[in-house]
Design a protein around this motif. Structure first.
Motif, PDB file in Angstrom:
ATOM      1  N   HIS A  36     106.560  10.446  78.830  1.00 48.69           N
ATOM      2  CA  HIS A  36     107.916  10.912  79.132  1.00 48.69           C
ATOM      3  C   HIS A  36     108.803   9.745  79.570  1.00 48.69           C
ATOM      4  O   HIS A  36     109.943   9.610  79.108  1.00 48.69           O
ATOM      5  N   CYS A  37     108.294   8.907  80.462  1.00 51.01           N
ATOM      6  CA  CYS A  37     109.082   7.774  80.954  1.00 51.01           C
ATOM      7  C   CYS A  37     109.417   6.795  79.833  1.00 51.01           C
ATOM      8  O   CYS A  37     110.546   6.304  79.741  1.00 51.01           O
ATOM      9  N   GLN A  38     108.436   6.530  78.975  1.00 51.82           N
ATOM     10  CA  GLN A  38     108.672   5.608  77.862  1.00 51.82           C
ATOM     11  C   GLN A  38     109.653   6.194  76.858  1.00 51.82           C
ATOM     12  O   GLN A  38     110.545   5.498  76.376  1.00 51.82           O
ATOM     13  N   ARG A  39     109.512   7.478  76.570  1.00 51.95           N
ATOM     14  CA  ARG A  39     110.389   8.146  75.598  1.00 51.95           C
ATOM     15  C   ARG A  39     111.812   8.290  76.142  1.00 51.95           C
ATOM     16  O   ARG A  39     112.786   8.045  75.440  1.00 51.95           O
ATOM     17  N   THR A  40     111.940   8.662  77.408  1.00 53.78           N
ATOM     18  CA  THR A  40     113.257   8.932  77.986  1.00 53.78           C
ATOM     19  C   THR A  40     113.999   7.676  78.405  1.00 53.78           C
ATOM     20  O   THR A  40     115.197   7.547  78.172  1.00 53.78           O
ATOM     21  N   TRP A  41     113.297   6.753  79.052  1.00 51.43           N
ATOM     22  CA  TRP A  41     113.958   5.596  79.644  1.00 51.43           C
ATOM     23  C   TRP A  41     113.514   4.256  79.072  1.00 51.43           C
ATOM     24  O   TRP A  41     114.090   3.223  79.432  1.00 51.43           O
ATOM     25  N   GLY A  42     112.449   4.250  78.252  1.00 59.04           N
ATOM     26  CA  GLY A  42     111.951   2.989  77.717  1.00 59.04           C
ATOM     27  C   GLY A  42     111.234   2.148  78.764  1.00 59.04           C
ATOM     28  O   GLY A  42     111.199   0.925  78.656  1.00 59.04           O
TER      29      GLY A  42
END
Length: 113
Positions: A36-42
Motif C-alpha cells: 500500500h505504501c509503495q503503491r500510494t506514496w512510492g
C-alpha cells in the motif's frame, strides 16, 4: 499527510480484537501494508525510524525537550509519562495536561469537561 507519515516515519500497525477495544477485529498484514505504501506514496515503511532518530523511550541524553500528554488521551499510555532515566529534569520536562486529550476539540460534548 497522516497516511504518508504512517508510511515513512510513524509505522503503527495496530491489531484490534473487538473485545478489549472498540474496533472491528483486524490483524495487520505487513506485506500488504508495504505494498500500500509503495503503491500510494512510492515509499517503504521504516518501522524503527522513530526509535533510531529519537532514541525511543531512552531519551535521557536529550535537552530542551517538553513532552506533554493529555490526562484523557488514549495515546498517553504509549508516551513518556515521567522524566526519563538519566535526564536532567530542567532540560527534559514531562507534563500531563489535566482534562486534555488527543483531538479533544473534535469530540462531542462531554459532561466531565
Amino acid at each position: 499527510a497522516w497516511g504518508y507519515q504512517t508510511c515513512t516515519e510513524v509505522y503503527q500497525p495496530m491489531p484490534t480484537n473487538g473485545v478489549t477495544d472498540f474496533e472491528v477485529p483486524y490483524t495487520p498484514n505487513k506485506t500488504e501494508y508495504v505494498r500500500h505504501c509503495q503503491r500510494t506514496w512510492g515509499v517503504a515503511p521504516r518501522p524503527n525510524w522513530e526509535e533510531q532518530m529519537f532514541g525511543g523511550a531512552d531519551i535521557g541524553a536529550g535537552s530542551n525537550i517538553f513532552l506533554a500528554s493529555g490526562q484523557l488521551d488514549p495515546w498517553r499510555a504509549a508516551g513518556i509519562q515521567s522524566t526519563p532515566r538519566g535526564a536532567d529534569p530542567t532540560s527534559i520536562i514531562v507534563r500531563i495536561i489535566e482534562g486534555g486529550a488527543h483531538h479533544f476539540d473534535l469530540r462531542g460534548s462531554n459532561s466531565l469537561y
